[in-house]
Write a protein that holds these residues in place. Structure first.
Motif, PDB file in Angstrom:
ATOM      1  N   GLN A   1      -4.179   1.622  -0.875  1.00  0.00           N
ATOM      2  CA  GLN A   1      -3.205   2.273  -1.744  1.00  0.00           C
ATOM      3  C   GLN A   1      -3.099   3.739  -1.327  1.00  0.00           C
ATOM      4  O   GLN A   1      -4.105   4.434  -1.245  1.00  0.00           O
ATOM      5  CB  GLN A   1      -3.619   2.177  -3.211  1.00  0.00           C
ATOM      6  CG  GLN A   1      -3.273   0.855  -3.871  1.00  0.00           C
ATOM      7  CD  GLN A   1      -1.780   0.675  -4.059  1.00  0.00           C
ATOM      8  OE1 GLN A   1      -1.099   1.544  -4.580  1.00  0.00           O
ATOM      9  NE2 GLN A   1      -1.268  -0.466  -3.619  1.00  0.00           N
TER      10      GLN A   1
ATOM     11  N   GLY B   1       0.778  -1.226   0.000  1.00  0.00           N
ATOM     12  CA  GLY B   1       0.000   0.000   0.000  1.00  0.00           C
ATOM     13  C   GLY B   1       0.811   1.277   0.000  1.00  0.00           C
ATOM     14  O   GLY B   1       0.264   2.366  -0.171  1.00  0.00           O
TER      15      GLY B   1
ATOM     16  N   ILE C   1      -9.441  -1.627  -4.759  1.00  0.00           N
ATOM     17  CA  ILE C   1      -8.755  -1.383  -3.484  1.00  0.00           C
ATOM     18  C   ILE C   1      -9.783  -1.042  -2.401  1.00  0.00           C
ATOM     19  O   ILE C   1     -10.688  -0.231  -2.612  1.00  0.00           O
ATOM     20  CB  ILE C   1      -7.746  -0.224  -3.633  1.00  0.00           C
ATOM     21  CG1 ILE C   1      -6.659  -0.587  -4.645  1.00  0.00           C
ATOM     22  CG2 ILE C   1      -7.131   0.140  -2.295  1.00  0.00           C
ATOM     23  CD1 ILE C   1      -5.787  -1.741  -4.229  1.00  0.00           C
TER      24      ILE C   1
END
Length: 211
Positions: free
Chosen positions: A89, A21, A119
């Motif tokens: 992320q 991430g 995500i």
């Protein structure tokens, strides 16, 4: 032994998700300094740690001046997602646009959008440092459209969200972007001045005391 192994596996999974991430290692909710008023109560930190905004598919808007801890708080919350086995992320907005340009040139733009849509938490850091072109606005619209009421977004900014629409050349698309970020959302306004400066002064006092 089985419980211990499961705990070790969870730690490994968390570390892997944090690394993937792009999250800074030193930001944790447990370390959020509450020795002075930063605009966030202990109860609010507790509520955030339970990830209620994620369960409600809300955006989280973190607004404050330079050094007040916007990125620190966003990163710490991202790590909480990782602890729950959820993907994150972290992107500086300006760097994200560079990645988008590269993806467009390589014919990978749609794949990038698909990846960002999946995500669990998308963190956009330093939103609003400058105005955005029509193409950049279109990119943001594509990203937020794909995540709207499906996945959460954390946005950090020095600019209050009431002024975000003015950042876009096209007022229509600007209003649409802001609408998707703000409805629904939670907003945190940090205060207390630069935390980095406080830490610097604290270290200097510690050194003086030792000397």
């Amino acid at each position: 032994i089985e419980i211990s192994l499961n705990a070790q596996e969870r730690k490994k999974r968390t570390r892997r998700l944090i690394e993937i991430g792009g999250l800074a290692a030193k930001a944790n909710l447990e370390d959020w300094d509450q020795t002075f008023d930063r605009g966030v109560t202990k109860q609010k930190i507790k509520d955030l740690s339970q990830l209620n905004f994620k369960h409600n598919y809300e955006s989280l808007l973190i607004v404050g001046k330079t050094g007040e801890g916007k990125t620190q708080l966003a990163t710490a919350l991202g790590k909480r997602f990782c602890q729950e086995g959820l993907s994150v992320q972290f992107h500086s907005v300006n760097i994200l646009f560079e990645e988008v340009l590269a993806a467009r040139a390589a014919g990978r733009y749609l794949k990038l959008l698909k990846d960002l849509k999946k995500i669990d938490l998308l963190i956009l850091d330093d939103f609003g440092l400058r105005s955005y072109t029509h193409q950049e606005a279109t990119t943001l619209m594509d990203i937020f459209d794909g995540r709207y009421r499906k996945r959460s977004v954390i946005v950090t900014s020095q600019v209050d969200n009431l002024g975000w629409a003015k950042l876009f050349e096209d007022p229509v698309i600007g209003e649409a972007i802001v609408d998707r970020l703000v409805h629904p959302s939670q907003k945190i306004v940090l205060k207390g001045g630069s935390y980095r400066e406080r830490l610097k002064l604290k270290k200097e006092k510690t050194v003086d005391t030792k000397n």
